[in-house]
Scaffold this motif. Structure first.
Motif, PDB file in Angstrom:
ATOM      1  N   SER A  15      16.732   6.599  31.887  1.00 27.98           N
ATOM      2  CA  SER A  15      15.699   5.573  31.728  1.00 27.98           C
ATOM      3  C   SER A  15      16.206   4.255  32.299  1.00 27.98           C
ATOM      4  CB  SER A  15      15.312   5.415  30.258  1.00 27.98           C
ATOM      5  OG  SER A  15      16.419   5.001  29.504  1.00 27.98           O
ATOM      6  N   TRP A  16      15.270   3.444  32.761  1.00 33.04           N
ATOM      7  CA  TRP A  16      15.570   2.160  33.351  1.00 33.04           C
ATOM      8  C   TRP A  16      14.598   1.122  32.815  1.00 33.04           C
ATOM      9  CZ3 TRP A  16      14.665   6.665  35.971  1.00 33.04           C
ATOM     10  CH2 TRP A  16      15.770   7.282  36.552  1.00 33.04           C
ATOM     11  N   ARG A  17      15.098  -0.040  32.470  1.00 37.02           N
ATOM     12  CA  ARG A  17      14.227  -1.151  32.100  1.00 37.02           C
ATOM     13  C   ARG A  17      13.673  -1.747  33.396  1.00 37.02           C
ATOM     14  NH1 ARG A  17      14.247  -2.464  27.003  1.00 37.02           N
ATOM     15  NH2 ARG A  17      15.958  -1.860  25.668  1.00 37.02           N
ATOM     16  N   TRP A  18      12.555  -2.438  33.279  1.00 34.47           N
ATOM     17  CA  TRP A  18      11.921  -2.991  34.470  1.00 34.47           C
ATOM     18  C   TRP A  18      12.854  -3.925  35.233  1.00 34.47           C
ATOM     19  CZ3 TRP A  18       8.239  -0.260  36.163  1.00 34.47           C
ATOM     20  CH2 TRP A  18       7.322   0.351  35.318  1.00 34.47           C
ATOM     21  N   ASN A  19      13.674  -4.697  34.529  1.00 35.31           N
ATOM     22  CA  ASN A  19      14.554  -5.627  35.231  1.00 35.31           C
ATOM     23  C   ASN A  19      15.742  -4.929  35.905  1.00 35.31           C
ATOM     24  OD1 ASN A  19      15.947  -4.986  32.920  1.00 35.31           O
ATOM     25  ND2 ASN A  19      16.416  -7.092  32.340  1.00 35.31           N
ATOM     26  N   GLU A  20      15.953  -3.647  35.656  1.00 34.62           N
ATOM     27  CA  GLU A  20      17.013  -2.869  36.310  1.00 34.62           C
ATOM     28  C   GLU A  20      16.520  -2.163  37.572  1.00 34.62           C
ATOM     29  OE1 GLU A  20      19.485  -1.562  32.318  1.00 34.62           O
ATOM     30  OE2 GLU A  20      17.978  -0.207  33.123  1.00 34.62           O
ATOM     31  N   ILE A  21      15.223  -2.227  37.840  1.00 33.94           N
ATOM     32  CA  ILE A  21      14.630  -1.496  38.967  1.00 33.94           C
ATOM     33  C   ILE A  21      14.389  -2.451  40.132  1.00 33.94           C
ATOM     34  CG2 ILE A  21      12.660  -0.139  39.740  1.00 33.94           C
ATOM     35  CD1 ILE A  21      12.310   0.755  36.816  1.00 33.94           C
ATOM     36  N   ALA A  22      15.024  -2.167  41.268  1.00 33.82           N
ATOM     37  CA  ALA A  22      14.836  -2.972  42.475  1.00 33.82           C
ATOM     38  C   ALA A  22      13.616  -2.512  43.256  1.00 33.82           C
ATOM     39  CB  ALA A  22      16.075  -2.908  43.355  1.00 33.82           C
ATOM     40  N   SER A  23      13.369  -1.204  43.299  1.00 32.32           N
ATOM     41  CA  SER A  23      12.192  -0.685  44.004  1.00 32.32           C
ATOM     42  C   SER A  23      11.838   0.707  43.494  1.00 32.32           C
ATOM     43  CB  SER A  23      12.430  -0.636  45.514  1.00 32.32           C
ATOM     44  OG  SER A  23      13.402   0.337  45.828  1.00 32.32           O
ATOM     45  N   VAL A  24      10.588   1.062  43.718  1.00 33.33           N
ATOM     46  CA  VAL A  24      10.090   2.409  43.427  1.00 33.33           C
ATOM     47  C   VAL A  24       9.402   2.874  44.703  1.00 33.33           C
ATOM     48  CG1 VAL A  24       8.577   3.822  41.999  1.00 33.33           C
ATOM     49  CG2 VAL A  24       9.750   1.870  40.987  1.00 33.33           C
ATOM     50  N   GLU A  25       9.785   4.038  45.199  1.00 31.34           N
ATOM     51  CA  GLU A  25       9.266   4.497  46.490  1.00 31.34           C
ATOM     52  C   GLU A  25       9.171   6.012  46.525  1.00 31.34           C
ATOM     53  OE1 GLU A  25      13.699   4.243  48.475  1.00 31.34           O
ATOM     54  OE2 GLU A  25      12.405   2.490  48.413  1.00 31.34           O
ATOM     55  N   VAL A  26       8.382   6.503  47.472  1.00 30.64           N
ATOM     56  CA  VAL A  26       8.298   7.947  47.703  1.00 30.64           C
ATOM     57  C   VAL A  26       9.485   8.334  48.564  1.00 30.64           C
ATOM     58  CG1 VAL A  26       6.966   9.794  48.779  1.00 30.64           C
ATOM     59  CG2 VAL A  26       5.797   8.006  47.486  1.00 30.64           C
ATOM     60  N   ASP A  27      10.218   9.339  48.129  1.00 30.08           N
ATOM     61  CA  ASP A  27      11.413   9.809  48.814  1.00 30.08           C
ATOM     62  C   ASP A  27      11.166  11.242  49.264  1.00 30.08           C
ATOM     63  OD1 ASP A  27      14.121   9.920  49.678  1.00 30.08           O
ATOM     64  OD2 ASP A  27      14.650  10.961  47.828  1.00 30.08           O
ATOM     65  N   VAL A  28      11.326  11.492  50.558  1.00 35.28           N
ATOM     66  CA  VAL A  28      11.160  12.844  51.086  1.00 35.28           C
ATOM     67  C   VAL A  28      12.527  13.347  51.514  1.00 35.28           C
ATOM     68  CG1 VAL A  28      10.040  14.276  52.826  1.00 35.28           C
ATOM     69  CG2 VAL A  28       8.825  12.316  51.868  1.00 35.28           C
ATOM     70  N   ALA A  29      12.999  14.368  50.836  1.00 33.83           N
ATOM     71  CA  ALA A  29      14.299  14.968  51.149  1.00 33.83           C
ATOM     72  C   ALA A  29      14.084  16.138  52.089  1.00 33.83           C
ATOM     73  CB  ALA A  29      14.977  15.430  49.873  1.00 33.83           C
ATOM     74  N   THR A  30      14.740  16.101  53.220  1.00 30.10           N
ATOM     75  CA  THR A  30      14.663  17.214  54.162  1.00 30.10           C
ATOM     76  C   THR A  30      16.053  17.825  54.284  1.00 30.10           C
ATOM     77  OG1 THR A  30      14.996  15.659  55.971  1.00 30.10           O
ATOM     78  CG2 THR A  30      12.734  16.300  55.501  1.00 30.10           C
ATOM     79  N   TYR A  31      16.082  19.121  54.167  1.00 33.63           N
ATOM     80  CA  TYR A  31      17.335  19.853  54.249  1.00 33.63           C
ATOM     81  C   TYR A  31      17.324  20.691  55.508  1.00 33.63           C
ATOM     82  CZ  TYR A  31      17.512  18.403  49.418  1.00 33.63           C
ATOM     83  OH  TYR A  31      17.501  17.650  48.288  1.00 33.63           O
ATOM     84  N   SER A  32      18.478  21.235  55.892  1.00 28.41           N
ATOM     85  CA  SER A  32      18.559  22.004  57.128  1.00 28.41           C
ATOM     86  C   SER A  32      17.701  23.271  57.065  1.00 28.41           C
ATOM     87  CB  SER A  32      20.007  22.370  57.436  1.00 28.41           C
ATOM     88  OG  SER A  32      20.537  23.146  56.378  1.00 28.41           O
ATOM     89  N   LYS A  33      17.535  23.815  55.863  1.00 28.86           N
ATOM     90  CA  LYS A  33      16.702  25.003  55.704  1.00 28.86           C
ATOM     91  C   LYS A  33      15.654  24.707  54.648  1.00 28.86           C
ATOM     92  CE  LYS A  33      20.455  28.100  56.801  1.00 28.86           C
ATOM     93  NZ  LYS A  33      21.340  29.157  56.331  1.00 28.86           N
ATOM     94  N   GLY A  34      14.478  25.257  54.829  1.00 26.85           N
ATOM     95  CA  GLY A  34      13.436  25.076  53.828  1.00 26.85           C
ATOM     96  C   GLY A  34      12.531  23.887  54.111  1.00 26.85           C
ATOM     97  N   ALA A  35      11.533  23.770  53.264  1.00 31.69           N
ATOM     98  CA  ALA A  35      10.519  22.735  53.420  1.00 31.69           C
ATOM     99  C   ALA A  35      11.002  21.422  52.813  1.00 31.69           C
ATOM    100  CB  ALA A  35       9.236  23.181  52.727  1.00 31.69           C
ATOM    101  N   PRO A  36      10.473  20.296  53.308  1.00 34.37           N
ATOM    102  CA  PRO A  36      10.829  19.018  52.698  1.00 34.37           C
ATOM    103  C   PRO A  36      10.298  18.919  51.266  1.00 34.37           C
ATOM    104  CG  PRO A  36       9.139  18.727  54.374  1.00 34.37           C
ATOM    105  CD  PRO A  36       9.557  20.158  54.422  1.00 34.37           C
ATOM    106  N   ILE A  37      11.017  18.190  50.424  1.00 34.05           N
ATOM    107  CA  ILE A  37      10.645  18.009  49.026  1.00 34.05           C
ATOM    108  C   ILE A  37      10.341  16.534  48.808  1.00 34.05           C
ATOM    109  CG2 ILE A  37      11.414  18.202  46.642  1.00 34.05           C
ATOM    110  CD1 ILE A  37      13.311  20.440  47.599  1.00 34.05           C
TER     111      ILE A  37
END
Length: 151
Positions: free
Chosen positions: A82-104
């Protein structure tokens, strides 16, 4: 601001549970076949591997994200952060791509210390797509933006 709970959608959760729990049938069949040519060591390896994969799928399927007046919490059976609001610098969509398989796709919190942590929900990939991913991501990001002004 009330606490809002985001969970994996029912259809997507069912797929995770089907994948995870579906691995136990072959594992139990292997346990019943004690005289199988792979021997007890190979059998134990297969059972442990099935258990690890099952726990991974269950950990994802049962995860939830809480957004409240105090901050954001990512809750899974095997990990809670858990994080308090003052501990959060940003919130963003993160797409992880690996060498095999579909992006998550995940929603990630970047802390003021610079660490990036993925939230339990939303979670989407080609094989286990979440139709509400973008709406949930937008809601979480909007909550962060509205609270950011207060800090």
């Amino acid at each position: 601001m009330d606490t809002t709970t985001y969970r994996i959608p029912r259809a997507q959760r069912r797929k995770f549970l089907r994948w995870g729990l579906g691995l136990w049938l072959p594992a139990l069949a292997c346990l019943a076949a004690v005289h199988w040519p792979i021997g007890r060591v190979g059998l134990a390896f297969f059972v442990v591997l099935a258990l690890v994969v099952d726990l991974t799928y269950l950990n994802i399927a049962l995860g939830r994200t809480l957004v409240s007046a105090h901050g954001i919490a990512s809750l899974r059976p095997l990990a809670r952060r858990s994080w308090r609001w003052n501990e959060i610098a940003s919130v963003e969509v993160d797409v992880a791509t690996y060498s095999k398989g579909a992006p998550i796709s995940h929603v990630a919190v970047r802390t003021t210390g610079g660490r990036k942590r993925r939230l339990a929900v939303p979670y989407s990939t080609d094989g286990l797509a979440d139709d509400t991913f973008q709406q949930t991501a937008d809601d979480i990001i909007a909550a962060w933006r509205s609270r950011r002004r207060a800090y």
